[in-house]
Design a protein around this motif. Sequence first.
Motif, PDB file in Angstrom:
ATOM      1  N   GLU A  91      13.804 -11.172  -8.933  1.00 40.63           N
ATOM      2  CA  GLU A  91      14.174 -10.086  -8.014  1.00 40.63           C
ATOM      3  C   GLU A  91      14.886 -10.624  -6.774  1.00 40.63           C
ATOM      4  OE1 GLU A  91      13.678  -6.955  -8.917  1.00 40.63           O
ATOM      5  OE2 GLU A  91      12.591  -7.549 -10.720  1.00 40.63           O
ATOM      6  N   ASP A 140      12.827  -7.964  -3.917  1.00 41.41           N
ATOM      7  CA  ASP A 140      12.671  -6.595  -4.390  1.00 41.41           C
ATOM      8  C   ASP A 140      12.458  -5.627  -3.228  1.00 41.41           C
ATOM      9  OD1 ASP A 140      12.179  -4.345  -5.926  1.00 41.41           O
ATOM     10  OD2 ASP A 140      10.115  -4.906  -6.393  1.00 41.41           O
ATOM     11  N   ASP A 141      13.283  -4.567  -3.194  1.00 41.30           N
ATOM     12  CA  ASP A 141      13.179  -3.556  -2.142  1.00 41.30           C
ATOM     13  C   ASP A 141      13.096  -2.153  -2.751  1.00 41.30           C
ATOM     14  OD1 ASP A 141      13.101  -2.710   0.581  1.00 41.30           O
ATOM     15  OD2 ASP A 141      15.250  -2.280   0.534  1.00 41.30           O
ATOM     16  N   THR A 142      12.590  -2.055  -3.992  1.00 41.04           N
ATOM     17  CA  THR A 142      12.608  -0.767  -4.690  1.00 41.04           C
ATOM     18  C   THR A 142      11.783   0.310  -4.011  1.00 41.04           C
ATOM     19  OG1 THR A 142      10.838  -1.538  -6.150  1.00 41.04           O
ATOM     20  CG2 THR A 142      13.096  -1.746  -6.967  1.00 41.04           C
ATOM     21  N   THR A 143      10.789  -0.061  -3.207  1.00 40.82           N
ATOM     22  CA  THR A 143       9.980   0.938  -2.528  1.00 40.82           C
ATOM     23  C   THR A 143      10.134   0.845  -1.008  1.00 40.82           C
ATOM     24  OG1 THR A 143       8.038  -0.507  -2.565  1.00 40.82           O
ATOM     25  CG2 THR A 143       8.284   1.045  -4.391  1.00 40.82           C
ATOM     26  N   GLY A 144      11.164   0.149  -0.551  1.00 41.37           N
ATOM     27  CA  GLY A 144      11.415   0.029   0.878  1.00 41.37           C
ATOM     28  C   GLY A 144      10.592  -1.041   1.581  1.00 41.37           C
ATOM     29  N   GLN A 145       9.964  -1.941   0.816  1.00 41.59           N
ATOM     30  CA  GLN A 145       9.074  -2.933   1.397  1.00 41.59           C
ATOM     31  C   GLN A 145       9.782  -3.969   2.294  1.00 41.59           C
ATOM     32  OE1 GLN A 145       9.812  -2.498  -1.856  1.00 41.59           O
ATOM     33  NE2 GLN A 145       9.105  -4.186  -3.105  1.00 41.59           N
TER      34      GLN A 145
END
Length: 150
Positions: A91, A140-145
């Motif tokens: 990711e 990984d930024d799929t949930t805005g982390q």
Amino acid sequence: AGAMPVPDCGSVRQVVAGMKHTLFLDSEGFLYAGGHNTFGQLGFPGEASVPLPRIIPAFSQRPVAAVCAGQHHSMALTDWGDVYAWGRGSEGQLGSGRFETIVVPRYVHALKGQFVDAIACGYNCSMAVTQQGHLYCWGDDTTGQLGLGP
């Protein structure tokens, strides 16, 4: 099972755990690793697992100040403010600019010229805070982390 002492890790000042791996940082800046090594997250190429923690060779001449562990990746911050990452990078969580697995610690070139004070690992993401207070995030930024917004 009850609590058991871990042999041969010196005087431990920090311990972090990923999904199936653990890193131990001793008071002299030596970094130990143990557990599963499926994606190279221990820094020992060619070994499936390490049942007893041992020193990661890449840091035998570089004192480590802090460590963090994600799901299947690891990062270390040296006393000189340099950041190294290794393990699963599917990711982009290793900061190499590629989606790749790296089985030995590799300098995060994107932070070149920055003196990093703190690091953190999420499940499949990583962060660094510089001496100037700038925050860098990758992976990984799929949930805005990562806090980067839409």
